[in-house]
Design a protein around this motif. Structure first.
Motif, short mmCIF file in Angstrom:
data_model
loop_
_atom_site.label_atom_id
_atom_site.label_comp_id
_atom_site.label_asym_id
_atom_site.label_seq_id
_atom_site.Cartn_x
_atom_site.Cartn_y
_atom_site.Cartn_z
N LYS A 32 26.23 56.51 39.76
CA LYS A 32 27.58 56.88 39.34
C LYS A 32 28.49 57.11 40.54
O LYS A 32 29.64 56.64 40.56
CB LYS A 32 27.51 58.14 38.47
CG LYS A 32 28.85 58.59 37.93
CD LYS A 32 28.69 59.81 37.04
CE LYS A 32 30.04 60.28 36.50
NZ LYS A 32 29.90 61.50 35.65
N ARG A 35 29.25 53.79 42.31
CA ARG A 35 30.23 52.99 41.57
C ARG A 35 31.64 53.51 41.79
O ARG A 35 32.59 52.74 41.96
CB ARG A 35 29.90 53.01 40.08
CG ARG A 35 30.89 52.18 39.23
CD ARG A 35 30.70 52.47 37.75
NE ARG A 35 29.37 52.11 37.29
CZ ARG A 35 28.80 52.63 36.21
NH1 ARG A 35 29.44 53.53 35.50
NH2 ARG A 35 27.60 52.23 35.84
N GLU A 36 31.77 54.85 41.83
CA GLU A 36 33.09 55.44 42.05
C GLU A 36 33.62 55.10 43.43
O GLU A 36 34.81 54.80 43.61
CB GLU A 36 33.02 56.96 41.87
CG GLU A 36 34.30 57.71 42.23
CD GLU A 36 35.51 57.30 41.41
OE1 GLU A 36 36.64 57.62 41.84
OE2 GLU A 36 35.34 56.66 40.35
N ARG A 39 34.71 51.52 43.34
CA ARG A 39 35.95 51.41 42.56
C ARG A 39 37.15 51.77 43.42
O ARG A 39 38.18 51.08 43.39
CB ARG A 39 35.87 52.34 41.34
CG ARG A 39 37.03 52.19 40.35
CD ARG A 39 37.05 53.33 39.36
NE ARG A 39 37.43 54.57 40.00
CZ ARG A 39 38.70 54.92 40.26
NH1 ARG A 39 39.70 54.11 39.92
NH2 ARG A 39 38.97 56.07 40.85
N TRP A 80 40.68 46.09 35.10
CA TRP A 80 39.27 46.40 34.86
C TRP A 80 38.41 45.58 35.83
O TRP A 80 38.51 44.36 35.88
CB TRP A 80 38.90 46.08 33.41
CG TRP A 80 39.57 47.00 32.45
CD1 TRP A 80 39.14 48.23 32.03
CD2 TRP A 80 40.84 46.80 31.80
NE1 TRP A 80 40.05 48.80 31.16
CE2 TRP A 80 41.09 47.94 31.00
CE3 TRP A 80 41.78 45.77 31.81
CZ2 TRP A 80 42.23 48.08 30.22
CZ3 TRP A 80 42.91 45.89 31.04
CH2 TRP A 80 43.13 47.05 30.25
N GLY A 84 34.70 49.73 37.34
CA GLY A 84 35.51 50.61 36.53
C GLY A 84 36.98 50.21 36.56
O GLY A 84 37.36 49.20 37.15
N GLN A 85 37.82 51.03 35.92
CA GLN A 85 39.25 50.74 35.84
C GLN A 85 39.98 51.25 37.07
O GLN A 85 39.69 52.34 37.57
CB GLN A 85 39.83 51.39 34.59
CG GLN A 85 41.32 51.12 34.40
CD GLN A 85 41.86 51.75 33.12
OE1 GLN A 85 41.25 51.64 32.07
NE2 GLN A 85 42.99 52.43 33.23
N GLY A 144 30.54 49.70 28.95
CA GLY A 144 30.79 51.11 29.20
C GLY A 144 29.67 51.76 30.00
O GLY A 144 29.92 52.53 30.92
N LYS A 145 28.43 51.41 29.66
CA LYS A 145 27.27 52.03 30.30
C LYS A 145 27.07 51.53 31.73
O LYS A 145 26.82 52.31 32.65
CB LYS A 145 26.02 51.74 29.48
CG LYS A 145 24.71 52.23 30.10
CD LYS A 145 23.55 51.94 29.18
CE LYS A 145 22.23 52.34 29.82
NZ LYS A 145 21.91 51.49 31.00
N ASP A 146 27.17 50.22 31.93
CA ASP A 146 26.84 49.63 33.24
C ASP A 146 28.03 49.51 34.18
O ASP A 146 27.85 49.45 35.40
CB ASP A 146 26.23 48.23 33.04
CG ASP A 146 24.88 48.29 32.34
OD1 ASP A 146 24.31 49.39 32.25
OD2 ASP A 146 24.40 47.23 31.88
N GLY A 148 31.33 51.22 33.43
CA GLY A 148 32.35 52.24 33.24
C GLY A 148 33.63 51.68 32.64
O GLY A 148 34.72 52.21 32.88
N HIS A 150 35.96 50.69 29.35
CA HIS A 150 36.15 51.04 27.95
C HIS A 150 37.47 50.44 27.47
O HIS A 150 38.55 50.96 27.78
CB HIS A 150 36.17 52.57 27.78
CG HIS A 150 34.93 53.24 28.28
ND1 HIS A 150 33.75 53.28 27.55
CD2 HIS A 150 34.67 53.87 29.46
CE1 HIS A 150 32.83 53.92 28.24
NE2 HIS A 150 33.36 54.28 29.41
#
Length: 207
Positions: A32, A35-36, A39, A80, A84-85, A144-146, A148, A150
């Motif tokens: 997590k 990924r952030e 991003r 996206w 993530g977004q 959403g799971k892999d 982030g 939505h």
């Protein structure tokens, strides 16, 4: 920031007693945080592609037989990505034709965005929807799971529809090539029965 969060996750793990449970949590938290960080890197890079000096940008551009003029004002677009977004600020160009209120955003076109999705994420959407038995709801859960990500069914269908149009010229040739590979593989197999090709309408073939 992202690096601080990664350090915090590592330090927290090292302070705990090692067990399958803590290792599991460490991997999930690390994923997590990683990924952030990625991003934020993508967001920073995209927002520095045009810069802030409009003097370095062309005053007019031509696109699809139309002429457009730089507006000198940045607007925000949600994008996206595989991480993530993000939010991207880009310059717009407004149609120079009197009475036309249409605008284009060259940076979005250069990036190859597909209804706001980066090429990497769009590829993932196409791959997931192309897998046998993969439904829209299941695809959105995996996104959403892999990743982030939505968004709704409408956005998912828009991306899938554009990908389908982009691949249309290559579709038949690729399908024929794949069919030829399967026939060669079947003919090399042993057994008393002849090869059979079975096609399911919805991607699921039952005997």
């Amino acid at each position: 920031g992202g690096i601080k969060e990664l350090n915090r996750v590592v330090e927290s793990f090292l302070e705990k007693s090692c067990s399958p449970t803590t290792v599991y949590g460490f991997e999930k938290d690390l994923e997590k945080a990683g990924r952030e960080l990625l991003r934020r890197i993508v967001q920073w890079a995209f927002n520095h592609l045009e810069g802030c000096d409009t003097a370095l940008l062309p005053k007019h551009v031509d696109f699809e037989s139309g002429s457009y003029t730089l507006t000198k004002k940045k607007t925000r677009q949600n994008i996206w990505t595989r991480f993530g977004q993000i939010s991207m600020w880009r310059y717009g160009y407004r149609s120079t034709i009197k009475g036309h209120d249409t605008s284009i955003f060259p940076l979005a076109k250069v990036l190859g965005l597909v209804h706001g999705a980066t090429p990497g994420l769009a590829e993932e959407v196409g791959r997931l929807l192309g897998e046998g038995g993969m439904t829209q709801n299941r695809t959105m859960k995996i996104l959403g799971k892999d990743f982030g990500i939505h968004f709704g069914v409408k956005k998912l269908r828009e991306i899938a529809g554009t990908i389908a149009q982009m691949m249309e010229d290559e579709r038949q040739e690729a399908q024929l090539e794949r069919l030829e590979q399967l026939l060669k593989q079947a003919n090399k197999s042993t057994g008393i029965h002849k090869p059979v090709i079975a096609v399911g309408r919805d991607g699921v073939t039952l005997g």
